[in-house]
Design a protein around this motif. Structure first.
Motif, short mmCIF file in Angstrom:
data_model
loop_
_atom_site.label_atom_id
_atom_site.label_comp_id
_atom_site.label_asym_id
_atom_site.label_seq_id
_atom_site.Cartn_x
_atom_site.Cartn_y
_atom_site.Cartn_z
N ALA A 38 0.84 -1.20 0.00
CA ALA A 38 0.00 0.00 0.00
C ALA A 38 0.88 1.26 0.00
O ALA A 38 0.56 2.24 -0.68
CB ALA A 38 -0.93 -0.01 1.22
N GLU A 39 1.98 1.20 0.74
CA GLU A 39 2.87 2.37 0.78
C GLU A 39 3.49 2.65 -0.58
O GLU A 39 3.58 3.80 -1.02
CB GLU A 39 3.97 2.18 1.84
CG GLU A 39 3.47 2.58 3.23
CD GLU A 39 4.37 2.13 4.36
OE1 GLU A 39 5.46 1.58 4.10
OE2 GLU A 39 3.95 2.31 5.52
N ILE A 40 3.89 1.59 -1.26
CA ILE A 40 4.47 1.77 -2.62
C ILE A 40 3.43 2.42 -3.53
O ILE A 40 3.71 3.37 -4.26
CB ILE A 40 4.91 0.41 -3.23
CG1 ILE A 40 6.02 -0.23 -2.39
CG2 ILE A 40 5.37 0.60 -4.67
CD1 ILE A 40 6.35 -1.67 -2.80
N LEU A 41 2.20 1.91 -3.48
CA LEU A 41 1.15 2.42 -4.38
C LEU A 41 0.76 3.85 -4.03
O LEU A 41 0.59 4.69 -4.92
CB LEU A 41 -0.07 1.49 -4.34
CG LEU A 41 0.16 0.13 -5.02
CD1 LEU A 41 -0.95 -0.86 -4.66
CD2 LEU A 41 0.24 0.30 -6.55
N ARG A 42 0.67 4.15 -2.74
CA ARG A 42 0.30 5.52 -2.34
C ARG A 42 1.39 6.52 -2.70
O ARG A 42 1.12 7.70 -2.94
CB ARG A 42 0.00 5.58 -0.84
CG ARG A 42 -1.45 5.16 -0.55
CD ARG A 42 -1.91 5.69 0.80
NE ARG A 42 -1.13 5.11 1.88
CZ ARG A 42 -1.51 4.04 2.58
NH1 ARG A 42 -2.67 3.47 2.34
NH2 ARG A 42 -0.74 3.57 3.54
N ALA A 43 2.63 6.03 -2.79
CA ALA A 43 3.75 6.92 -3.14
C ALA A 43 3.89 7.06 -4.67
O ALA A 43 4.86 7.65 -5.15
CB ALA A 43 5.04 6.38 -2.54
N GLY A 44 2.94 6.49 -5.43
CA GLY A 44 2.99 6.65 -6.89
C GLY A 44 3.79 5.56 -7.59
O GLY A 44 4.18 5.71 -8.75
N GLY A 45 4.00 4.41 -6.91
CA GLY A 45 4.75 3.31 -7.53
C GLY A 45 3.85 2.35 -8.30
O GLY A 45 2.63 2.52 -8.37
N THR A 46 4.49 1.32 -8.88
CA THR A 46 3.79 0.32 -9.68
C THR A 46 4.02 -1.07 -9.10
O THR A 46 5.15 -1.44 -8.78
CB THR A 46 4.32 0.32 -11.12
OG1 THR A 46 5.75 0.35 -11.08
CG2 THR A 46 3.82 1.52 -11.90
N VAL A 47 2.93 -1.85 -8.98
CA VAL A 47 3.04 -3.18 -8.36
C VAL A 47 2.23 -4.21 -9.17
O VAL A 47 1.06 -3.97 -9.49
CB VAL A 47 2.50 -3.16 -6.91
CG1 VAL A 47 2.66 -4.55 -6.26
CG2 VAL A 47 3.20 -2.11 -6.06
N GLY A 48 2.85 -5.33 -9.48
CA GLY A 48 2.13 -6.45 -10.09
C GLY A 48 1.29 -7.13 -9.03
O GLY A 48 1.82 -7.50 -7.98
N ILE A 49 -0.01 -7.26 -9.27
CA ILE A 49 -0.88 -7.85 -8.24
C ILE A 49 -1.69 -9.03 -8.81
O ILE A 49 -2.08 -9.01 -9.99
CB ILE A 49 -1.86 -6.80 -7.63
CG1 ILE A 49 -2.84 -6.28 -8.69
CG2 ILE A 49 -1.10 -5.65 -6.99
CD1 ILE A 49 -4.04 -5.52 -8.10
N PRO A 50 -1.94 -10.04 -7.96
CA PRO A 50 -2.75 -11.16 -8.44
C PRO A 50 -4.22 -10.76 -8.52
O PRO A 50 -4.69 -9.96 -7.71
CB PRO A 50 -2.57 -12.21 -7.33
CG PRO A 50 -2.27 -11.42 -6.09
CD PRO A 50 -1.55 -10.18 -6.54
N THR A 51 -4.92 -11.25 -9.53
CA THR A 51 -6.38 -11.18 -9.52
C THR A 51 -6.88 -12.55 -9.99
O THR A 51 -6.08 -13.38 -10.43
CB THR A 51 -6.99 -10.07 -10.43
OG1 THR A 51 -7.17 -10.57 -11.75
CG2 THR A 51 -6.17 -8.78 -10.42
N GLU A 52 -8.18 -12.77 -9.88
CA GLU A 52 -8.72 -14.08 -10.27
C GLU A 52 -8.66 -14.31 -11.78
O GLU A 52 -8.72 -15.45 -12.24
CB GLU A 52 -10.17 -14.24 -9.76
CG GLU A 52 -11.24 -13.44 -10.49
CD GLU A 52 -11.30 -11.97 -10.05
OE1 GLU A 52 -10.35 -11.50 -9.39
OE2 GLU A 52 -12.30 -11.30 -10.39
#
Ligand code: TXA
Ligand code: MG
Length: 343
Positions: free
Chosen positions: A21-35
């Motif tokens: 959450a901190e990475i995303l709130r700071a304007g970063g990019t994250v690969g995340i799982p979805t169904e």
């Protein structure tokens, strides 16, 4: 850039969720799982964060992104109207593999909608995806986390393969269950229109809201210069390096065609149980008629074919009803619409 791999097994992994959450709130990019498939997420309300998604993927600038939410109320800020049909679809299929396109509100940056007056919204059912959105407290823009034009990723390892060094982190939440991207429907046309088939079928959509048209781009190649309703549909997609050719017809005809046309560097993509009919390396993607399993395995097998170095693939054609419509739609794009009909 060093890409961190963060394992999250449950929504109770609060230290890891906070880190993401901190990475995303700071304007970063994250690969995340979805169904459906893994997404490449950034804060949907921050245009400069969203730009990083386009850069990492090499995504064409005119291809808009889906915005992901964790509960229905969050859609209210993103769109200017919520028609009855949107409520019915959300009641029936959210959280889940359905994306709904509605007129966008002014908080959606142009980087997300790419100049369109609409925005695509989805509420994933994957518990880790949901927990990440909640922990971040923001709507997340996320296209599939592949390099543009390559098969969508269904594992964290696929995302690492394409994105290592280009994004801040990848969350490993296991294999995506559905395996193909969400069904996309627009409610911005007079009659609701299916723009991309997926895990929610046309019949399911019609059973909830009545009439739904299927966009011509679902099964046909657009003519040069033609404007698709969904910009993503005009690109050759999901393509392995190898040339894929779909062969329509019964198994015996397929076997005869392959024995006549096989050459150095060619391979076969067939259904489980059919391998014994071919020599050399053969790939499979589920039992004949088992569209759910075929969807689950298709993108992974396309990546395995690439890793094997094979240059041409003769592929058995899936059934096109139900979830099979999504499987066929993706395979057609992997094949750049090359189909041989032996019927
Ligand atoms: O399952 C999924 O939908 C995955 C996961 C990560 O949620 N996401 C995904 O995103 O497949 P992407 O960007 O690979 O595909 C989104 C598709 C593209 O074809 C895009 O053109 C279309 O949705 N799209 C997005 N916004 C749109 C809009 N406002 N109008 C028409 N099409 C839109
Ligand atoms: Mg994609």
């Amino acid at each position: 850039m060093k890409t961190r791999l963060i394992k999250i097994s449950s929504p109770a992994d609060s230290a890891e969720l906070t880190e993401v959450a901190e990475i995303l709130r700071a304007g970063g990019t994250v690969g995340i799982p979805t169904e459906t498939v893994y997404g490449l997420a950034a804060n949907a309300l921050d245009g400069s964060a969203v730009k990083k998604i386009f850069a990492a993927k090499g995504r064409p600038q005119d291809n808009p992104l889906i915005v992901h939410i964790s509960c229905f109320d969050e859609i209210k800020a993103l769109v200017t109207e919520i028609p009855d049909k949107a409520v019915k679809l959300a009641d029936a299929f959210w959280p889940g593999p359905l994306t709904i396109i509605l007129p966008k509100s002014s908080i959606i940056p142009d980087e997300v909608s790419c100049g369109l007056p609409s925005v695509a919204v989805r509420m994933p059912s994957h518990t880790i995806a949901n927990a990440i959105i909640r922990a971040t407290g923001l709507p997340l823009a996320a296209p599939s986390a592949n390099t543009s034009g390559k098969p969508s990723p269904t594992t964290a390892q696929h995302v690492m393969h394409d994105m290592d060094g280009k994004i801040d982190a990848v969350v490993d939440g296991g294999e995506s269950a559905v395996g193909v991207e969400s069904t996309v429907i627009t409610l911005c046309t007079p009659v609701p229109r299916l723009l991309r088939p997926g895990g929610i079928t046309l019949a399911q959509l019609r059973s909830v809201i009545g009439e739904v048209d299927a966009d011509p781009a679902v099964f046909a190649e657009l003519d040069e210069g033609e404007r698709p309703a969904s910009p993503g549909m005009k690109y050759k997609h999901y393509s392995p390096e190898a040339d894929v050719i779909i062969i329509k017809g019964a198994l015996d005809k397929f076997i005869a065609y392959v024995s006549e046309h096989s050459c150095v560097g060619s391979t076969v993509l067939c259904f489980d149980g059919e391998e014994k009919n071919f020599s050399g390396i053969v790939f499979t993607y589920g039992e004949p008629g088992d569209a759910d399993e075929q969807a689950h395995r298709l993108f992974d097998v396309l990546r395995k074919i690439d890793a094997s170095g094979m240059r041409r693939v003769y592929a058995r054609c899936p059934e096109t009803k139900g979830v099979g419509m999504a499987v066929y739609n993706r395979l057609l794009r992997a094949a750049a619409f090359k189909v041989v009909d032996l019927n």
